[in-house]
Scaffold this motif. Structure first.
Motif, mmCIF file in Angstrom:
data_model
loop_
_atom_site.group_PDB
_atom_site.id
_atom_site.type_symbol
_atom_site.label_atom_id
_atom_site.label_comp_id
_atom_site.label_asym_id
_atom_site.label_seq_id
_atom_site.Cartn_x
_atom_site.Cartn_y
_atom_site.Cartn_z
ATOM 1 N N ASN A 234 0.821 -1.217 0.000
ATOM 2 C CA ASN A 234 0.000 0.000 0.000
ATOM 3 C C ASN A 234 0.854 1.264 0.000
ATOM 4 O OD1 ASN A 234 -2.718 -0.853 -0.061
ATOM 5 N ND2 ASN A 234 -2.645 -1.415 2.107
ATOM 6 N N HIS A 235 2.105 1.128 0.483
ATOM 7 C CA HIS A 235 2.950 2.324 0.643
ATOM 8 C C HIS A 235 4.414 1.885 0.686
ATOM 9 C CE1 HIS A 235 4.487 6.092 1.942
ATOM 10 N NE2 HIS A 235 4.265 5.995 3.240
ATOM 11 N N VAL A 236 5.267 2.618 -0.038
ATOM 12 C CA VAL A 236 6.662 2.181 -0.201
ATOM 13 C C VAL A 236 7.609 2.753 0.858
ATOM 14 C CG1 VAL A 236 8.565 2.008 -1.874
ATOM 15 C CG2 VAL A 236 6.228 1.921 -2.680
ATOM 16 N N GLU A 237 7.190 3.712 1.660
ATOM 17 C CA GLU A 237 8.148 4.274 2.627
ATOM 18 C C GLU A 237 8.754 3.136 3.444
ATOM 19 O OE1 GLU A 237 6.794 7.667 4.945
ATOM 20 O OE2 GLU A 237 8.847 8.119 5.552
ATOM 21 N N MET A 238 10.046 3.297 3.788
ATOM 22 C CA MET A 238 10.844 2.179 4.320
ATOM 23 C C MET A 238 10.306 1.569 5.624
ATOM 24 S SD MET A 238 13.364 1.256 2.429
ATOM 25 C CE MET A 238 14.694 1.731 1.314
ATOM 26 N N ASP A 239 9.499 2.329 6.380
ATOM 27 C CA ASP A 239 8.961 1.723 7.605
ATOM 28 C C ASP A 239 7.962 0.611 7.272
ATOM 29 O OD1 ASP A 239 7.542 4.004 6.671
ATOM 30 O OD2 ASP A 239 6.493 4.257 8.566
ATOM 31 N N HIS A 240 7.499 0.580 6.015
ATOM 32 C CA HIS A 240 6.575 -0.493 5.602
ATOM 33 C C HIS A 240 7.162 -1.417 4.546
ATOM 34 C CE1 HIS A 240 3.794 1.887 7.863
ATOM 35 N NE2 HIS A 240 4.086 2.935 7.107
ATOM 36 N N SER A 241 8.295 -1.034 3.985
ATOM 37 C CA SER A 241 8.831 -1.848 2.884
ATOM 38 C C SER A 241 10.290 -2.242 3.075
ATOM 39 C CB SER A 241 8.712 -1.066 1.568
ATOM 40 O OG SER A 241 9.685 -0.027 1.540
ATOM 41 N N LEU B 56 -0.999 10.662 0.402
ATOM 42 C CA LEU B 56 -1.405 10.316 1.775
ATOM 43 C C LEU B 56 -0.785 8.970 2.122
ATOM 44 C CD1 LEU B 56 -5.173 11.317 1.644
ATOM 45 C CD2 LEU B 56 -3.324 12.575 2.702
ATOM 46 N N HIS B 57 0.486 8.874 2.175
ATOM 47 C CA HIS B 57 1.383 9.945 2.565
ATOM 48 C C HIS B 57 2.418 10.283 1.494
ATOM 49 C CE1 HIS B 57 5.249 10.342 5.185
ATOM 50 N NE2 HIS B 57 4.761 11.538 5.005
ATOM 51 N N TRP B 58 2.573 9.396 0.508
ATOM 52 C CA TRP B 58 3.517 9.600 -0.586
ATOM 53 C C TRP B 58 2.744 9.441 -1.904
ATOM 54 C CZ3 TRP B 58 8.862 6.626 0.099
ATOM 55 C CH2 TRP B 58 9.621 7.267 1.084
ATOM 56 N N SER C 5 -3.062 2.153 5.281
ATOM 57 C CA SER C 5 -1.654 2.553 5.247
ATOM 58 C C SER C 5 -1.369 3.572 6.358
ATOM 59 C CB SER C 5 -1.327 3.085 3.850
ATOM 60 O OG SER C 5 0.034 3.362 3.761
ATOM 61 N N ASP C 6 -0.780 4.732 6.035
ATOM 62 C CA ASP C 6 -0.440 5.701 7.087
ATOM 63 C C ASP C 6 -1.671 6.410 7.674
ATOM 64 O OD1 ASP C 6 2.301 5.400 7.201
ATOM 65 O OD2 ASP C 6 2.721 6.976 5.746
ATOM 66 N N ALA C 7 -2.716 6.564 6.889
ATOM 67 C CA ALA C 7 -3.860 7.362 7.353
ATOM 68 C C ALA C 7 -4.565 6.689 8.540
ATOM 69 C CB ALA C 7 -4.857 7.550 6.211
ATOM 70 N N ASP D 53 -1.493 1.266 9.202
ATOM 71 C CA ASP D 53 -0.188 0.606 9.332
ATOM 72 C C ASP D 53 0.572 1.017 10.589
ATOM 73 O OD1 ASP D 53 -0.486 -0.965 7.134
ATOM 74 O OD2 ASP D 53 0.921 0.108 5.861
ATOM 75 N N HIS D 54 0.038 1.966 11.356
ATOM 76 C CA HIS D 54 0.671 2.336 12.630
ATOM 77 C C HIS D 54 -0.409 2.385 13.712
ATOM 78 C CE1 HIS D 54 4.473 3.546 10.795
ATOM 79 N NE2 HIS D 54 3.832 4.322 9.955
ATOM 80 N N GLY D 55 -0.067 1.843 14.882
ATOM 81 C CA GLY D 55 -0.962 1.981 16.027
ATOM 82 C C GLY D 55 -2.097 0.978 16.015
HETATM 83 FE FE1 FEO Z 1 4.724 7.198 5.177
HETATM 84 FE FE2 FEO Z 1 4.516 5.004 7.867
HETATM 85 O O1 FEO Z 1 5.192 5.761 6.310
#
Ligand code: FEO
Length: 406
Positions: free
Chosen positions: A77-84, A144-146, A163-165, A224-226
């Motif tokens: 859903n999202h490539v930022e490194m905290d998820h990929s 949202l977010h990239w 994802s991040d939202a 993806d967080h919390g």
């Molecule tokens: Fe935009 Fe949790 O990464």
């Protein structure tokens, strides 16, 4: 190991990060989680992965439910490194039939991992993939977010993987919204929105309208967080509607840093003026408040009053840091003013005023500068500044136009 179920055959398989205290400039005092989800169906599907150091935790949780080699589809859903971050190792281990991502996700994955050989399956908004008894529906959520971000909706279970939202940086032993302290949860959700999403508020507003128009029944929001919002997803959706509209709470913030106490004396006098006119305020000294905590208060505030001494013809470094950070996040719908002490040149007030103007924050006072140490007359000027801001704030909250002082 306890299996954590969202619904029958849908599991949380993410990782809890109790250690992280800094997320590129955002203080994560309560740690965070990287959430990933496993759907058991004819086509076994993994939704998202985790930050690289947490790969073993992810794989261990999957192993606890199913042989990872049985995973057919991997949704990114999202490539930022905290998820990929662990994608290369996970893809090597599970050898999925499809790596499902948005068009921008495809491009971004190539730019991160340089692996044109992965079995990409690009999806656009509205596309669906059948898993057997279930269906995945995709919704692109650019920025949202990239640019690569998307949501995945699991139709039959009515779960929206966001994802991040709708997330927050919060490490806990519990996984669901109804299992954690509500004040802590909403504080961390506010901080997350303020520091990650404020800039993208117009897109959040559009997305909420789009989701409403689609009339998606939503039983759960799974970010993806919390925590996973299973009991009260409406609570965070309502908060996002309010935050993205930049609705102010009518309160003022005095955000300042001081060199030899003069600017702090001025800050307290400004506070007196606000108090005299019945405005609730908070004093945030940048020496003891982290930029991301200050930003959390900024999100819902209605007036920003900035104070800094002049150092080397400029602002104090902590104020410059904070303004650079806040300007990038673009909070709107506020009024403001500035003050500060100086020795011989005194540029800080002008510079803070300019930044507020660049941010489209209406200046309701020209600012107060005091050479060296204030005495009673200068402190009265600061009280007057506070009173002027307070009166303008009353008008502003009543929907009246506030004429700029500069
Ligand atoms: Fe935009 Fe949790 O990464």
């Amino acid at each position: 190991m306890k299996k954590i179920k969202l619904t029958d055959n849908v599991y949380w398989v993410g990782a809890v990060d109790w250690l992280t205290r800094d997320f590129h400039g955002y203080s994560t005092n309560r740690g965070t989680t990287y959430n990933a989800f496993l759907i058991l169906d004819e086509k076994v599907t993994l939704i998202d992965t985790v930050k690289k150091p947490y790969k073993s935790e992810l794989m261990h949780r999957i192993h606890n439910i199913i042989d990872p080699a049985k995973i057919d589809y991997l949704v990114v859903n999202h490539v930022e490194m905290d998820h990929s971050g662990c994608l290369p190792e996970v893809i090597e281990a599970i050898k999925p039939e499809k790596v499902i991502c948005s068009k921008m996700g495809h491009k971004t994955l190539l730019q991160h991992f340089h692996r044109p050989d992965w079995p990409y399956h690009v999806v656009a908004s509205g596309e669906e993939i059948n898993l057997g008894a279930r269906t995945l529906h995709f919704l692109e959520t650019r920025m949202l977010h990239w640019p690569d971000s998307m949501f995945t909706y699991l139709k039959e279970d009515e779960i929206l993987f966001t994802s991040d939202a709708f997330g927050e940086h919060l490490a806990t032993s519990e996984r669901f919204d109804d299992e954690v302290n509500q004040d802590v949860l909403m504080h961390e959700a506010t901080k997350y929105y303020a520091n990650i999403l404020t800039l993208y508020s117009p897109l959040v507003t559009k997305l909420l309208a789009k989701v409403e128009e689609m009339q998606l029944p939503i039983k759960m929001l799974a970010p993806d967080h919390g925590v996973i919002w299973r009991s009260n997803p409406g609570k965070i959706i309502e908060a996002y509607a309010r935050w993205s509209a930049h609705q102010g709470n009518g309160k003022a913030l005095i955000i300042y840093d001081t060199m030899w106490e003069s600017t702090r004396m001025m800050a307290k006098a400004v506070a007196e003026g606000l108090h005299e006119e019945g405005v609730e305020y908070k004093m945030l000294d940048l020496q003891v408040n982290h930029r991301s905590d200050v930003m959390t208060d900024v999100l819902e505030s209605s007036a920003l009053i900035l104070g800094s001494s002049t150092l080397n013809n400029g602002m104090l470094p902590r104020m410059a840091d904070f303004l650079m950070y806040m300007r990038g996040l673009r909070p709107t719908n506020k009024i403001g003013a500035a003050f500060g002490s100086y020795g011989w040149s005194g540029e800080a007030v002008k510079m803070m005023n300019e930044t507020l103007k660049e941010m489209n924050i209406t200046l309701c006072h020209q600012g107060v500068r005091v050479q060296y140490v204030p005495e009673h007359p200068q402190l009265h000027e600061c009280v007057e500044l506070g009173r002027t801001v307070a009166k303008a704030l009353h008008a502003f909250m009543a929907g009246e136009k506030v004429e700029p002082a500069l």
